[in-house]
Design an enzyme around this catalytic site. Structure first.
Site, PDB file in Angstrom:
ATOM      1  N   HIS A 108       9.342   7.116 -60.091  1.00 12.05           N
ATOM      2  CA  HIS A 108      10.146   7.676 -58.997  1.00 12.05           C
ATOM      3  C   HIS A 108      10.162   6.562 -57.964  1.00 12.05           C
ATOM      4  CE1 HIS A 108      11.124  11.340 -56.280  1.00 12.05           C
ATOM      5  NE2 HIS A 108      11.365  10.246 -55.568  1.00 12.05           N
ATOM      6  N   LEU A 109      11.349   6.141 -57.566  1.00 15.24           N
ATOM      7  CA  LEU A 109      11.464   5.054 -56.599  1.00 15.24           C
ATOM      8  C   LEU A 109      10.495   5.257 -55.446  1.00 15.24           C
ATOM      9  CD1 LEU A 109      12.740   2.705 -54.998  1.00 15.24           C
ATOM     10  CD2 LEU A 109      14.528   4.303 -54.288  1.00 15.24           C
ATOM     11  N   HIS A 110       9.718   4.233 -55.140  1.00 19.72           N
ATOM     12  CA  HIS A 110       8.869   4.253 -53.955  1.00 19.72           C
ATOM     13  C   HIS A 110       8.781   2.836 -53.391  1.00 19.72           C
ATOM     14  CE1 HIS A 110       6.248   3.778 -57.480  1.00 19.72           C
ATOM     15  NE2 HIS A 110       5.358   3.165 -56.715  1.00 19.72           N
ATOM     16  N   ILE A 111       8.898   2.764 -52.081  1.00 17.25           N
ATOM     17  CA  ILE A 111       8.824   1.487 -51.379  1.00 17.25           C
ATOM     18  C   ILE A 111       7.531   1.469 -50.587  1.00 17.25           C
ATOM     19  CG2 ILE A 111       9.901   0.006 -49.637  1.00 17.25           C
ATOM     20  CD1 ILE A 111      12.618   1.083 -50.560  1.00 17.25           C
TER      21      ILE A 111
END
Length: 123
Positions: free
Chosen positions: A92-95
């Site tokens: 899951h996209l995470h920055i």
């Protein structure tokens, strides 16, 4: 498999807007390490919409203010791991917004090109 970012309890969320949320990393590299994710389940940065990316960036600025007040870091790294071979372990996209501190590594030149010693061991 259930996504830990999609099922995160609300009490762990420290910032949010219509499209994104932020919370402290469960395995922080440094004190104050924050993660920013879109609310919609999106696997990578490249699959997110421009609106989702803008929502995340708005929260990154707010997160920096919180970290500045609580921890007074000397610098920052912002990073995103994309795909298994890019180091992504939660799909899951995470920055990452990682505060940096004078002396956290001997020579910080090169930034993220060098390994940052972890505050908490990563499983």
């Amino acid at each position: 498999m259930t996504c830990p970012f999609c099922t995160m309890p609300n009490e762990q969320i420290i910032l949010e807007n219509k499209l994104a949320k932020a919370f402290y990393d469960k395995y922080p590299v440094q004190k104050g390490h924050l993660l920013f994710v879109p609310k919609r389940h999106v696997e990578t940065y490249f699959e997110a919409t421009e609106d989702e990316i803008m929502a995340i960036h708005q929260l990154i600025h707010q997160g920096k203010e919180i970290i500045d007040q609580q921890y007074q870091p000397d610098g920052y790294n912002i990073g995103v791991n994309i795909g298994e071979f890019g180091g992504q372990t939660v799909m899951h996209l995470h920055i990452h917004l990682i505060p940096r501190y004078k002396g956290d590594i001997e020579d910080p030149r090169g930034g993220i090109r060098k390994a940052i010693p972890n505050l908490v061991p990563y499983p």
